[in-house]
Motif scaffolding. Structure first.
Motif, short mmCIF file in Angstrom:
data_model
loop_
_atom_site.label_atom_id
_atom_site.label_comp_id
_atom_site.label_asym_id
_atom_site.label_seq_id
_atom_site.Cartn_x
_atom_site.Cartn_y
_atom_site.Cartn_z
N TRP A 175 40.33 71.41 -43.15
CA TRP A 175 41.64 71.93 -43.60
C TRP A 175 42.85 70.98 -43.69
O TRP A 175 42.75 69.94 -42.69
N GLN A 176 43.73 70.89 -44.51
CA GLN A 176 44.78 69.83 -44.61
C GLN A 176 46.04 70.68 -45.03
O GLN A 176 46.11 71.67 -45.68
N ALA A 177 47.20 70.19 -44.26
CA ALA A 177 48.52 70.81 -44.54
C ALA A 177 49.30 69.54 -44.78
O ALA A 177 48.89 68.41 -44.06
N PHE A 178 50.47 69.38 -45.24
CA PHE A 178 51.44 68.46 -45.46
C PHE A 178 52.85 68.98 -44.99
O PHE A 178 53.10 69.90 -45.58
N ILE A 179 53.44 68.24 -44.25
CA ILE A 179 54.69 68.56 -43.67
C ILE A 179 55.79 67.59 -44.06
O ILE A 179 55.46 66.21 -44.02
N LYS A 180 57.10 67.69 -43.80
CA LYS A 180 57.92 66.51 -43.64
C LYS A 180 58.56 66.68 -42.35
O LYS A 180 58.66 67.51 -41.75
N ASP A 181 58.41 65.32 -41.74
CA ASP A 181 59.03 65.20 -40.23
C ASP A 181 60.46 65.19 -40.20
O ASP A 181 60.96 65.04 -41.20
N SER A 182 60.94 64.99 -38.87
CA SER A 182 62.47 65.11 -38.60
C SER A 182 63.21 63.71 -39.43
O SER A 182 64.38 64.12 -39.77
N GLU A 183 62.43 63.00 -40.04
CA GLU A 183 62.95 61.76 -40.51
C GLU A 183 62.83 61.70 -42.05
O GLU A 183 62.98 60.82 -42.69
N GLY A 184 62.17 62.88 -42.47
CA GLY A 184 61.72 62.81 -44.00
C GLY A 184 60.59 62.04 -44.23
O GLY A 184 60.23 62.33 -45.64
N ASN A 185 59.78 61.92 -43.44
CA ASN A 185 58.31 61.31 -43.73
C ASN A 185 57.39 62.43 -44.05
O ASN A 185 57.42 63.49 -43.63
N THR A 186 56.43 62.27 -44.96
CA THR A 186 55.24 63.23 -45.07
C THR A 186 54.38 62.62 -44.02
O THR A 186 53.99 61.84 -43.91
N VAL A 187 53.70 63.99 -43.56
CA VAL A 187 52.66 63.70 -42.44
C VAL A 187 51.66 64.70 -42.87
O VAL A 187 51.98 65.94 -43.09
N GLY A 188 50.34 64.14 -42.91
CA GLY A 188 49.02 65.08 -43.08
C GLY A 188 48.66 65.73 -41.88
O GLY A 188 48.54 64.91 -40.96
N LEU A 189 48.30 66.83 -42.14
CA LEU A 189 47.81 67.73 -40.77
C LEU A 189 46.15 67.94 -41.19
O LEU A 189 45.98 68.57 -42.18
N ILE A 190 45.23 67.71 -40.21
CA ILE A 190 43.90 67.83 -40.52
C ILE A 190 43.07 68.62 -39.44
O ILE A 190 43.39 68.14 -38.44
N ALA A 191 42.27 69.39 -39.72
CA ALA A 191 41.32 70.15 -38.90
C ALA A 191 40.23 70.27 -39.31
O ALA A 191 39.95 70.58 -40.73
N PHE A 192 39.03 70.54 -38.47
CA PHE A 192 37.71 70.70 -38.99
C PHE A 192 37.48 72.09 -38.15
O PHE A 192 37.56 72.35 -37.17
N GLN A 193 36.87 73.06 -38.99
CA GLN A 193 36.64 74.38 -38.51
C GLN A 193 35.29 74.77 -39.38
O GLN A 193 35.17 74.36 -40.51
N LEU A 194 34.50 75.60 -38.42
CA LEU A 194 33.43 76.16 -39.17
C LEU A 194 33.64 77.02 -40.27
O LEU A 194 34.53 77.91 -39.93
N PRO A 195 32.93 77.24 -41.28
CA PRO A 195 33.32 78.31 -42.23
C PRO A 195 33.21 79.66 -41.85
O PRO A 195 32.34 79.92 -40.90
#
Length: 123
Positions: free
Chosen positions: A103-123
């Motif tokens: 699973w991935q999502a992308f956010i903007k941090d407090s400084e305007g940088n894009t940060v990817g978030l990754i998690a591994f989950q069983l289906p």
């Protein structure tokens, strides 16, 4: 010779704002602050995350336990660029744990940088 990642630098205009944001995101306080010259460090399991006024922006991907729960914890602090979604299911352990969805999502941090978030989950 064994090579390993030691440090990632990310741009930050406001070190206090960045410290507040990354403390919530990483659920840990900074490990060091040197100001001047304007360097803020977090320990990412032995890899240093350096927030630096002089660094360029980079795209950093962070492993989190659950992308949805992380976004809930950050609600009101971030702009969500891309909502959580499954990238693929790992058929082997080449890039992640076999049999798990990434699973991935992308956010903007407090400084305007894009940060990817990754998690591994069983289906």
């Amino acid at each position: 010779m064994r090579v390993r990642l030691v440090q990632i630098a990310q741009h930050a205009d406001d070190l206090q704002r960045a410290a507040d944001f990354y403390t919530v995101l990483l659920d840990t306080p900074p490990s060091a602050l040197f100001d001047p010259p304007g360097l803020l460090f977090f320990d990412l399991d032995g890899v240093r995350l350096l927030l630096d006024r002089a660094a360029p922006s980079s795209l950093v991907y962070l492993h989190v336990e659950n992308v949805h729960e992380t976004l809930e914890r950050l609600e009101g602090l971030v702009e969500v660029v891309t909502r959580p979604h499954v990238i693929f299911t790992h058929e082997d352990d080449t890039l992640g744990p076999e049999g798990y969805e990434e699973w991935q999502a992308f956010i903007k941090d407090s400084e305007g940088n894009t940060v990817g978030l990754i998690a591994f989950q069983l289906p």
